[in-house]
Design an enzyme around this catalytic site. Structure first.
Site: not given
Ligand code: ADE
Length: 332
Positions: A64-65, A109, A158, A217
């Site tokens: 997402k980032t 975030d 999330t 990740r």
């Protein structure tokens, strides 16, 4: 003590800057999201206006980032990072908003963890690029309207269900990031290997990808840990043998389960006769935090079909019994 890589970190900031894609072509997977965002950006640029506010939701580590950074790069705009729980007072948000420049992207975030008072300042900021400040207290209190630069908010969460509906409704487009395919994770590992000058055999990439929980990740983190092994135990080349050995030492099994995933599934099977078991009881029995069971373990365990969530609680599936070599109790 487990030496498994820490999968529990919430922010994407651990991802090396070197690995962040700078162009659409470099961002692997999530094709439909990419296409939609490209159109939103192009249309906004044609109108010479900032794009609508965007909301990304999905499990942690899915990018997402990374996507927000890429949008800023592609639009050639600066990006500022903020996080819901880090904003303690309305003044913290006001300071961020008033310091933005025209066209800047504000990435928020964990926006489901914004405190309600702060959130209310965000509504007029998102809708009309203005802030309604209250000066003073009691009968002497006055409101003051402050104009803000035209910015684009990119919210990430999330837990979309925990977002208040007024906040959710103010995003012009909402995108769900999904787990990646095995093939896409392999491509991400190959790309990261090139950028980090890591030599990898094709089959070793496949092995690492298979254990990466379909999550970039995790893939990048495992790649780095396997590289450590390759450098210490070999000449730096990641062969399938080195990959298998390193992942074994890291206690990540062939399905990508780490010790905490295994503890959760085995506890449901052994202590709760396969379930159903509620989240609180499961957290107490495994000594895991409820939050990390919800955000880290469960999404993946459900994706691979090892647990099911029912109204009465979590159940271990037949597949889970098979994976752990335990006989599945056939109910009469
Ligand atoms: N790193 C994190 N997500 C990525 C993606 N989708 N493509 C390439 N690199 C990434």
């Amino acid at each position: 003590m487990s030496i498994a890589p820490d999968n529990k970190s919430g922010g994407d900031d651990i991802l090396d800057n070197t690995l962040r894609p700078n162009k659409w072509d470099e961002y692997i997977g999530q094709d439909s999201i990419k296409q939609n965002i490209k159109i939103i950006i192009q249309a906004a640029q044609k109108r010479a206006q900032p794009p609508d506010h965007l909301l990304f939701y999905g499990n942690s580590g899915l990018g997402k980032t990374t996507l927000a950074y890429l949008i800023a790069k592609e639009m050639n705009r600066p990006i500022r990072l903020a996080s819901g729980p880090a904003l303690e007072r309305a003044g913290d948000l006001v300071a961020i908003l008033t310091n933005l420049s025209d066209g800047e992207i504000l990435f928020m975030d964990e926006c489901h963890r914004l405190n309600k008072t702060i959130e209310e300042y965000l509504y007029p900021a998102m809708e009309e690029y203005k802030l309604n400040l209250i000066l003073g207290r009691g009968p002497m209190a006055r409101t003051m309207e402050l104009k803000l630069p035209k910015f684009t908010l990119i919210g990430a969460t999330t837990r979309p269900a925990m977002l208040s509906s007024p906040l959710r409704n103010r995003f012009g487009a909402v995108f769900q990031l999904n787990f990646y395919t095995q093939g896409d994770i392999e491509k991400i590992i190959e790309r990261s290997s090139r950028l980090l000058n890591i030599r990898t055999e094709k089959q070793a990439c496949q092995i690492i990808a298979q254990r990466s929980r379909f999550t970039p990740r995790v893939a990048n983190r495992l790649l780095k840990r396997v590289r450590d092994f390759a450098e210490v135990e070999g000449d730096g080349l990641i062969t399938s043998e080195i990959a298998e050995r390193a992942l074994g030492a890291l206690e990540v099994d062939e399905m990508g389960l780490d010790p905490s995933d295994r503890r959760i599934v085995e506890t449901i099977i052994d202590k709760f006769s396969g379930g159903p078991v509620g989240l609180q009881a499961l957290a107490a029995a495994t000594q895991e935090e409820e939050e990390s069971i919800l955000d880290i373990n469960e999404p993946y365990l459900m994706q691979v079909g090892f647990i099911e969530r029912t109204p009465k609680g979590r159940l271990a599936t037949k597949l889970a019994y098979e994976h752990f070599g335990i006989k599945y109790p056939h109910l009469i």
